[in-house]
Enzyme design. Sequence first.
Site, PDB file in Angstrom:
ATOM      1  N   ILE A 188       0.845  -1.193   0.000  1.00  0.00           N
ATOM      2  CA  ILE A 188       0.000   0.000   0.000  1.00  0.00           C
ATOM      3  C   ILE A 188       0.886   1.250   0.000  1.00  0.00           C
ATOM      4  O   ILE A 188       0.434   2.318  -0.366  1.00  0.00           O
ATOM      5  CB  ILE A 188      -0.975   0.048   1.211  1.00  0.00           C
ATOM      6  CG1 ILE A 188      -0.232   0.102   2.548  1.00  0.00           C
ATOM      7  CG2 ILE A 188      -1.955  -1.101   1.180  1.00  0.00           C
ATOM      8  CD1 ILE A 188      -1.130   0.493   3.721  1.00  0.00           C
ATOM      9  N   ASP A 189       2.149   1.110   0.430  1.00  0.00           N
ATOM     10  CA  ASP A 189       3.019   2.280   0.580  1.00  0.00           C
ATOM     11  C   ASP A 189       3.464   2.874  -0.764  1.00  0.00           C
ATOM     12  O   ASP A 189       3.886   4.025  -0.812  1.00  0.00           O
ATOM     13  CB  ASP A 189       4.273   1.922   1.396  1.00  0.00           C
ATOM     14  CG  ASP A 189       3.943   1.370   2.773  1.00  0.00           C
ATOM     15  OD1 ASP A 189       2.815   1.591   3.248  1.00  0.00           O
ATOM     16  OD2 ASP A 189       4.809   0.697   3.370  1.00  0.00           O
TER      17      ASP A 189
HETATM   18  O1  F6P Z   1       4.246  -1.588   4.684  1.00  0.00           O
HETATM   19  C1  F6P Z   1       2.874  -1.604   4.839  1.00  0.00           C
HETATM   20  C2  F6P Z   1       2.467  -1.066   6.173  1.00  0.00           C
HETATM   21  O2  F6P Z   1       1.063  -1.063   6.235  1.00  0.00           O
HETATM   22  C3  F6P Z   1       3.031   0.314   6.518  1.00  0.00           C
HETATM   23  O3  F6P Z   1       2.342   1.355   5.872  1.00  0.00           O
HETATM   24  C4  F6P Z   1       2.911   0.311   8.024  1.00  0.00           C
HETATM   25  O4  F6P Z   1       3.891   1.132   8.603  1.00  0.00           O
HETATM   26  C5  F6P Z   1       3.185  -1.115   8.376  1.00  0.00           C
HETATM   27  O5  F6P Z   1       2.934  -1.898   7.220  1.00  0.00           O
HETATM   28  C6  F6P Z   1       2.347  -1.646   9.519  1.00  0.00           C
HETATM   29  O6  F6P Z   1       2.756  -2.924   9.828  1.00  0.00           O
HETATM   30  P1  F6P Z   1       1.999  -3.886  10.873  1.00  0.00           P
HETATM   31  O7  F6P Z   1       0.930  -4.596  10.100  1.00  0.00           O
HETATM   32  O8  F6P Z   1       3.066  -4.796  11.345  1.00  0.00           O
HETATM   33  O9  F6P Z   1       1.407  -3.032  11.937  1.00  0.00           O
END
Ligand code: F6P
Length: 359
Positions: free
Chosen positions: A140-141
Amino acid sequence: MTKKRFGVLTSGGDCPGLNAVLRGLVHTASNLDYEVVGFHDGFEGLLNGGNYEILSPERTAGILPLGGTILGTTNKGHFIAKVDGGTKTTIPAPVLAEARQTLQKLGIESLVVIGGDGSLTTALQLFEAGIPTIGIPKTIDNDLEATAMTFGFDSAVACVADALDRLHTTASSHKRVMVIEVMGRHAGWIALYGGLAGGGDVILIPEIPFSFEKVAEAVRRRDATGKYSTLIVVAEGATPVNGSEFVLAKGTGEYKLGGVGDAVARETARLTGKEVRTCVLGHLQRGGAPTTLDRILGTRFGVKAAELVAQGMFGQMVSYQNYEVRPVPIADAVHKLRLVPPNGQVVDTARAVGISFGD
Ligand code: F6P
């Protein structure tokens, strides 16, 4: 005669469109006379003899509009290739050897890895260790080099825009400032596109350090023209001038960002005297059905990846360039993050419609 087999896994944070990729991949593989083995829970499925299922066109029927991944995923475990803030680390040799053994035992000749920056860095290490690997960019980033877009991004942006539409009505009713913290890790794409699509008034992104005073100034400017509510979109990785990222927690992989929204809310309330509320959108941005764009991009990526396996184009990743899906070396995609150009056209467009970046 037994069919040729390749493996597939989804790794890292899930995102809408993963199942569309799997469906496209499996259909094409079947047409090309391959059998697809789907490993569960990311690379972890390659350990302990393999945790897997056979993915047939029947198994992937009806999953196109489903969010998440039918294979399961993880952004933790034994195959971490990037830690805190993006530092590279090496996967232990015994772990790689075990993965190779599983593939050999199952008669699998190659592996398709659907992942973001961290997972594709792992995929590259597998390839360099002699495992024929193809990458599919997912996040999504939207922060991967060598592709104009990753699937999942458009769905996340749609979620942010919808949230802003909702926050807009409550903010204007109460003449409040609403701060909405969105994901994106070290890149500001979700905040920038979501903020533009949802009519944000201030957008704070990691690529443009902000000052609390400038944010307050933007709020005061709006008040002076009779616009008593303000929507501030903050990327989780946004940093104040001379400050650093707000880290919520450190684990085995990349650290978890969060908290900048509250800091912006606190300082804006102090500097303007207005009522301010924070909304952390969190994992809502990763859940639910993919948008039409992500279904189509995901399907195109899946189809192309199966074709690349058949053509033996290993070490390559499918990428979206000039409306076409093309192979590029995985190495080109992971050597650095694709960040928002601070003086690029989209930022300029946002400024042209009066959006402040707090600078
Ligand atoms: O890399 C995708 C992402 O959704 C980032 O935008 C966010 O910082 C991270 O993953 C969150 O990760 P988790 O699901 O471990 O909280």
